[in-house]
Scaffold this active site. Structure first.
Site, mmCIF file in Angstrom:
data_model
loop_
_atom_site.group_PDB
_atom_site.id
_atom_site.type_symbol
_atom_site.label_atom_id
_atom_site.label_comp_id
_atom_site.label_asym_id
_atom_site.label_seq_id
_atom_site.Cartn_x
_atom_site.Cartn_y
_atom_site.Cartn_z
ATOM 1 N N CYS A 1 -5.546 8.910 -2.820
ATOM 2 C CA CYS A 1 -6.793 9.395 -3.429
ATOM 3 C C CYS A 1 -7.807 9.574 -2.327
ATOM 4 C CB CYS A 1 -7.318 8.410 -4.464
ATOM 5 S SG CYS A 1 -7.978 6.898 -3.761
ATOM 6 N N GLN B 1 -1.864 9.043 10.528
ATOM 7 C CA GLN B 1 -2.365 10.123 9.675
ATOM 8 C C GLN B 1 -3.515 10.879 10.352
ATOM 9 O OE1 GLN B 1 -1.754 7.521 5.690
ATOM 10 N NE2 GLN B 1 -2.779 9.457 5.285
#
Lengths: 284, 805
Positions: free
Chosen positions: B384, B236
């Protein structure tokens, strides 16, 4: 998720299957849809050096309804059961149950023979077949024999079938009266937290015959003769149902797992059976 | 010319810019099976790695015998900690300032820990060889409870010097990691002491896992001739991986190329660095061949980064009228065997200090103690921003607990405590500056949409019917108002391993008026190739369809910190807009030259520069692009390119109002979601269709977490939920219908006013589903019941309340 090495066979005749089983003994297993066996092999919990795929073997397919008798070849898939108009009419409980097994992709491969033969207490068909009083045809080196579904299951993954036998068909009389297959599960693809198969025949206001089997509440399916008897001859008032439920509770023996503690499962079994009886009665 | 007759509306629509529900350009390849994921990468001569993992949660390793494995045909190598030690790679630093074993160094600390790495000719031989590696273990006492851990004599981390400080200050016990304190302890405790009403609860947010559809994996390829190392991986943050690999391995950064190809979901699981990545790199260096490692589902669930596992003890003080006067929270954070939490360095508990939520709470105090146990390491932000789900779940449960204590309606209690519109920018008691919000408007809109009053009347009737034996189903109304904190973030307070959390965009306009833009982020399904092109289309006046967005290759993309914590739109989206504005500034000069007027006499209009007051005189961006490459313009360099590195002045604070209506069968414990309404305010909306998709996905993951998704352990530290049979991953069958809605309150500091949305529905969804379950039992005396709300736990709650007769 990589299985240990194995030899793969895809014979066309039952004789060849039996020969392979005779040659390799308990190192060989037959495979129908593979939805139980292959995951076990990938987890290396089942080691099968000789895997015999039944999909090309002749004579294991087909659904026939004739002379008050229903016969399902062992390789009949859940999807075929769901799609069969004949079966939906003759024994609608099969369709109702099959629709609650796994998901469409699994049902396209999963077979009735594999489901009943594997002896997994989580499978739905064994209890259903006990409810229907089905007979399983086993073919082995000594020829063919029939074993009642109600006598077939000994313990988890332990059945009456010998290692050198193959389950080739399931047969039962066309069921009469109302039916219900009620299943509580956490999600699609899950085994039952509790499930109940119920067939009830009604004459006038009272119950003439009943059959009740529970799934995944013991290490084998539980066909509860006492629970059914508690209903027969009654009008299924609260007392009769209470008696049936009490009889069923005496025969199940659930164990704790991620679906919940024993106390919960026993409670769920009661609720599910009550609902199944009510629905079957409403259809009787 | 066609342009002369085209209306301004048509010209705007033709760009497919901001606000357009443009179809996702990625889907063409994904829906046809033409994606290119790590496991699709096959390099010539590639070898395959697989791990020997510990069956024990805590054990000493007496010996490892790889001889039988090495004797198997096709096995190339078996690496153990001993082999990695000379390179200093048997341990690696974690993002949280701790260190983690790459391969078991003398002991194991969790079930599934990596013990040895087998490298073989193919994936099958590797798996067979794993079975042949003989490891002798001696079991050690297992600790799976963080409270017990802090009292235990058993030392989990023997490598840490007793009494020495950790990365975040003093450690109180040998199994203690850090204490993090924020806020005013003394005043908060005084407020609690003097308060008219105090509500208290222990709110446990269970351990779960992001479980992306694609598991983690890497292909490492060391080219010994030119000295270049190429790593394809499920990263990521590819640029951060390149820097970390360089620092760890000593290979110069220009000789390392990290590529994140298509990624099948991340949700935080692919932020950290895993032993598999390190081992595939080392194995490639050792063998001189490419080495692939891809974990299976069980390995992913058992060993890669988990999420949550926070025990949050809360106290909330209020007046009798319900005005909140103070909030106190002590959190015990179970980090497992290593602290591999993925948070900005200065925030060992992430942004947990957003736990005052959407409310104007004058004083607050938060303390977090991190603890080691015999569980897998991690602590990532599962859909989140850093620990925001925990914070919002905490405050949204506490406000319900307070409503019960005060015997008031929970919607009204929220309303009287909201931060008012005129208070923004708002300084929270725990140190954040909320950029913008209009909570009352959103709340009123949500409550009106669901007929809140009607729902409460229906619920009251249901309670009566239940008591009268007419029904066995209770009805719950779940409410949530959440504020997220996303877009990490300002370099002055946000870094990871010293790398400032800015992001970047580089644009090249081609002579014919199409473009390529590269960013420091990496999409894992968010649709960046679609939405970033829309931002640019509106900024530079070229159609989104003519703009290629590329991410994930560190040799071509500008440096950035990657995609997680809803930071792509707030940070890289801002960089994109800013780079676009640089393009536009140069285009303005070129247009002025071409139109033979002064720079100040032309103005931008959708897709062109026009002469002020003479709209018939213009140059389209396409014409300008051509001129930039083909015309000698005095004082202006040829070409049309720009790059922007954007360091945001603040985070963004998206918010939302959710309502869930649930029926609960008290006899089976089965919940049924009858209705779910989600209003999101993410500021400026770039692509409403993608927002809706994000909201649906985030809510579905919220449903999963609230209703059963967990990583559960038994007392011996065995993972009880290691497959998708037991780990709840909802399918369409379990997913309810969602109604989406929105308000728009732009961020005042973001170039286009956007705030980020991908994680909001998860942050708000979990407490909303959970509140619905809790609310169903409120009339029967329930204050709080812990997640996950699976059938048996709901049944147990009903049973405890005496609802089974």
């Amino acid at each position: 998720m990589i299985p240990a090495p194995f030899e793969y066979y895809r014979p066309r005749e039952m004789a060849a299957v039996l020969a392979l089983l005779a040659e390799h003994g308990d190192e060989a297993r037959v495979m129908a849809g593979g939805h139980s066996l292959i995951p076990m092999m990938k987890l290396r919990m089942a080691e099968v050096p000789h895997l015999i795929d039944l999909q090309d073997v002749e004579g294991l397919s087909g659904i026939t309804v004739s002379g008050g008798e229903i016969r399902l070849g062992a390789m009949v898939t859940q999807a075929e059961i769901i799609d069969s108009k004949e079966l939906a009419q003759a024994a609608p409980i099969l369709r109702e149950a099959a629709l609650q097994i796994a998901d469409p992709q699994v049902r396209a491969m999963g077979t009735v023979g594999g489901n009943v033969a594997n002896g997994d207490p989580g499978n739905d068909m064994p209890g259903l077949m006990q409810c229907l009083g089905a007979r399983f045809t086993l073919v082995g080196p000594e020829g063919e024999r029939e074993v009642a579904a109600r006598d077939f299951y000994e313990a988890a993954y332990m059945t009456e079938r010998d290692d050198d036998e193959v389950l080739t068909a399931v047969a039962f009389a066309v069921p009469e009266g109302g039916y219900a297959y009620e299943k509580q599960k956490r999600k699609i693809g899950d085994y039952a937290t509790a499930a109940a198969a119920v067939q009830i025949r009604r004459e006038g206001a009272s119950c003439a015959a009943a059959s009740i089997a529970m799934t995944n509440l013991s290490d084998t399916p539980v066909w509860s003769e006492a629970a059914a008897e508690a209903l027969v001859g009654t009008e299924l008032g609260p007392e009769a149902i209470e008696a049936a439920v009490t009889a069923m509770l005496a025969e199940i023996d659930p164990s704790e797992d991620n679906r919940g503690p024993v106390e919960f499962k026993r409670h769920a079994a009661v609720v599910i059976l009550r609902r199944a009886i009510a629905r079957a009665w409403s259809r009787a | 010319m066609k342009d002369d007759v085209e209306s301004r509306e048509d010209r705007t629509a033709g760009l497919k810019g901001l606000g357009c529900a443009r179809r996702r350009v990625e889907d063409l390849r994904f829906t046809q099976g033409k994606g290119n994921y790590v496991d699709d990468i096959k390099l010539p001569g590639m070898l395959h790695g697989d791990f020997v993992r510990s069956p024990y949660a805590h054990a000493r390793i007496k010996s490892i015998d790889a001889s039988a494995a090495l004797a198997l045909d096709g096995v190339v190598a078996v690496l153990t900690a001993e082999d990695l030690a000379p390179l200093g790679l048997h341990w690696m630093p974690t993002l949280a300032g701790d260190k983690q074993m790459v391969l078991a160094d003398g002991k194991v600390l969790f079930q599934g820990q990596e013990v040895a790495f087998v490298v073989a000719r193919d994936r099958y031989v590797a798996a067979d060889a794993v079975e042949l590696v003989e490891v002798e273990y001696e079991d050690l006492p297992v600790i799976t409870d963080p409270f017990e851990s802090l009292k235990s004599d058993v030392v989990l981390r023997e490598d840490l010097e007793p009494g020495a400080d950790g990365a975040h200050g003093p450690r109180k016990h040998h199994n203690h990691i850090f204490t993090w304190e924020v806020g005013d302890k003394e005043t908060t405790e005084q407020v609690l002491e003097e308060a008219e009403v105090v509500a208290e609860e222990m709110v446990y947010y269970h351990r779960t896992h992001p479980c992306p559809l694609e598991t983690c994996g890497a292909v490492a390829s060391m080219d010994k001739v030119n000295g270049k190392l190429t790593i394809y991986g499920t990263f990521q943050a590819p640029h951060a991986v390149r820097t970390v690999v360089s620092l760890l391995s000593g290979i110069e950064e220009h000789n390392i190329r990290v590529i994140s190809p298509d990624i099948g979901g991340g949700f935080g699981n692919k932020v950290g660095v895993y032993p598999g990545y390190v081992c595939s790199v080392v194995a490639s260096i050792v063998t001189g061949k490419p080495v692939k490692w891809v974990e299976d589902r069980m390995e992913n669930l058992m060993s890669t980064a988990f999420a949550r596992d926070y025990w949050m003890q809360g106290k909330i003080a209020a007046t009798r009228e319900g005005k909140i006067t103070g909030l106190w929270c002590h959190t015990t954070a179970d980090h497992g065997g290593f602290d591999a939490c993925a948070d900005p360095t200065k925030f060992p508990a992430g942004f947990m200090n957003i736990c005052t939520g959407s409310y104007d709470i004058p004083v607050a105090y938060l303390a977090v103690d991190g603890v080691y146990t015999n569980k897998a390491p991690g602590g990532v932000s599962y859909r989140c921003s850093f620990r925001v789900t925990e914070a919002i779940y905490f405050i949204e449960r506490m406000i319900e607990v307070l409503a019960i204590k005060l015997n008031v309606d929970a919607a009204e209690l929220r309303r009287i405590n909201f931060i008012r519109k005129d208070q923004f920018p708002y300084q929270s008691a725990l140190g954040w500056e909320y950029d913008s919000g209009d909570y009352h408007t959103a709340w009123d809109k949500a409550l009106a949409a669901v007929d809140y009053k009607g729902l409460r009347e229906e619920q009251a009737q249901r309670v009566e019917d239940f008591k009268a034996g007419k029904t066995r189903k209770l009805m719950g109304v779940g409410l949530t108002f959440f504020t997220e904190i996303v877009g990490a973030g300002p370099v002055k307070n946000c870094d990871i391993l010293g790398l400032g959390m800015f992001d970047s965009c580089e644009i090249r306009i081609h002579p014919t008026g199409s473009a390529i833009a590269r960013l420091g982020t990496i999409s894992q399904g968010q649709g960046h190739a679609t939405t970033f092109a829309q931002i640019l289309a509106s900024e530079i006046g070229l159609p989104a369809d003519s703009i290629t967005i590329e991410e994930g290759d560190t040799d071509t993309a500008p440096y950035g910190l990657g995609t997680y914590g809803s930071r792509s739109t707030p940070v890289a989206g801002a960089a994109t807009a800013m780079a676009g504005r640089k393009i536009r500034a140069k285009a303005q000069m070129i247009a002025a030259y071409l139109l033979e007027v002064h720079d100040d006499d032309v103005e931008f209009d959708i897709d062109r520069f026009v002469v002020k007051g003479a709209p018939e005189r213009f140059k389209t961006m396409k014409e300008i692009a051509f001129a930039a490459y083909n015309q000698a313009i005095p004082g202006i360099e040829p070409g049309l390119e720009a790059v922007s590195y954007y360091d945001p002045p603040n985070m963004t604070y998206p918010f939302g109002a959710y309502v869930c209506v649930m029926d609960i069968d008290v006899d089976t414990g089965v919940p049924e979601i009858r209705r779910f309404y989600a209003l999101d305010d993410c500021g400026t909306r770039i692509n409403p269709m993608i927002i809706e998709g994000q909201v649906h996905g985030g809510l579905t993951e919220a449903l999963a977490v609230a209703l059963g998704q967990e990583i559960a352990y038994d007392d011996l530290g065995n993972v009880k939920t290691g497959t998708l049979m037991d780990f709840f991953l909802p399918t369409a069958w379990e997913t309810p219908n969602y109604e989406t809605d929105h308000t728009v309150t732009p961020s005042p500091h973001h170039p286009i006013g956007a705030k980020g949305v991908g994680e909001s529905p998860h942050v708000g969804g979990v407490p909303c589903f959970s509140n619905a379950v809790n609310d169903a039992f409120r009339a029967f005396g329930l204050t709080h019941t812990q997640m996950p709300h699976d059938h048996w736990r709901i049944w147990k709650t009903a049973n405890r309340l005496g609802l089974h007769g």
